[in-house]
Design a protein around this motif. Sequence first.
Motif, PDB file in Angstrom:
ATOM      1  N   ASP A   1       0.813  -1.213   0.000  1.00 25.95           N
ATOM      2  CA  ASP A   1       0.000   0.000   0.000  1.00 25.95           C
ATOM      3  C   ASP A   1       0.845   1.261   0.000  1.00 25.95           C
ATOM      4  O   ASP A   1       0.581   2.200  -0.761  1.00 25.95           O
ATOM      5  N   GLU A   2       1.862   1.309   0.852  1.00 21.65           N
ATOM      6  CA  GLU A   2       2.631   2.544   0.974  1.00 21.65           C
ATOM      7  C   GLU A   2       3.376   2.884  -0.305  1.00 21.65           C
ATOM      8  O   GLU A   2       3.492   4.056  -0.691  1.00 21.65           O
TER       9      GLU A   2
ATOM     10  N   ARG B   1       2.585   6.018  -2.876  1.00 21.96           N
ATOM     11  CA  ARG B   1       3.701   6.900  -3.217  1.00 21.96           C
ATOM     12  C   ARG B   1       3.824   7.075  -4.731  1.00 21.96           C
ATOM     13  O   ARG B   1       4.131   8.168  -5.217  1.00 21.96           O
TER      14      ARG B   1
END
Length: 371
Positions: free
Chosen positions: A286-287, A291
């Motif tokens: 997810d991160e 990004r």
Amino acid sequence: MPIIEKRTSSGNKWDEESWWGVYSLARARSACRNWHACSKTYPLNPSPSKPHPWFLALPIRNHKSRCYAYNPVINNWYELSLEFLPVPVRPVSPIGSLLLLRITNSTILQLALCNPFTRQCRYLPLLNISRTNPAVGVVVLNQDVQFPSFRVYVAGGMSEAAQGGGATYEPTAEMYDSQFDRWQIVGSMPVEFAVRLTVWTPNESVFIEKVLYWITSARVYCVIGYDIFTNTWKELSVPMAERLEFATLVRRNGVLGLVGGISGGNACIWEMKDGGVWGLTKEVPDELGLRLLGRNKRNWNSTKCVGNEGAICLYRDLRSGMVVWTKVEDKIGVWKWIWIDGCGCIKGQQVPNYQIRGILIQPTLASSTIF
């Protein structure tokens, strides 16, 4: 990777050999005349332990005849001039250390080969049938730097009708063999596939065992396969086809893989299992996905992907950065997720944020008989 032989004081070749990366060799060549001559004298061969491929970013609209290259070993971006190319081009596929290009100042397909690091280029012969916008597939028989062997397959496209004028979809495929330097018609294909490969298919292809695969986005995504030995065609479904906002075929672990972004969800990687069934392998963390997408959360429309056996890269444009799933050195079967910053500036000069097409390529400064 080029090789420089090491010798004893008596002139006998040592058992060990020293392998230099293309960046190191380029710097050595510029050190002095003696080093330049030395690097030209000794044979240049590929490294036995496959080096990390470079990410080559080619602006889609060929801005000012340049491209950008990322070296993963030292984590640095470079600008490469393409002014040696006689005409505007678009990338089609890597062929070992070479780049297959499409000439863009003509509607009729014409292909060329180049080495962007040695600035060598040559045209391939004209096809037997003049085609507009066919699907192009590549089969690499060997990746020998000096004596590469490969075939290029072209399927579908628009051609001028033999009688009555006008244009028609061309339901045939033809093949270029680098050993003979000529094209030949290799068979027919269903007209429906010719239409879809002409209108709805990018030039990216994946070759698994004896089958070339293309992905088509007509209505929903699906995969079209061409058996180059039996000249037969087939169609494969795509997982979550109705919800994918982008989809790219890749080769991973010797099997067909697919990378796609799900509307409102994550980007995923699937692999073709026994019996023609897709299995989910990984999801983009997810991160890293957020990004990459920035403010366009869960909107994968502008995302692109390129992959090979060692890495899968998701990117948007030159400056946005990349999400990469890559093999871990010295750990068999272990992969990791990393983030690579985009190309914002080179030597202190800001770089425009071009829309790009990414290519993974093994760089070399070795000469090739293909030129």
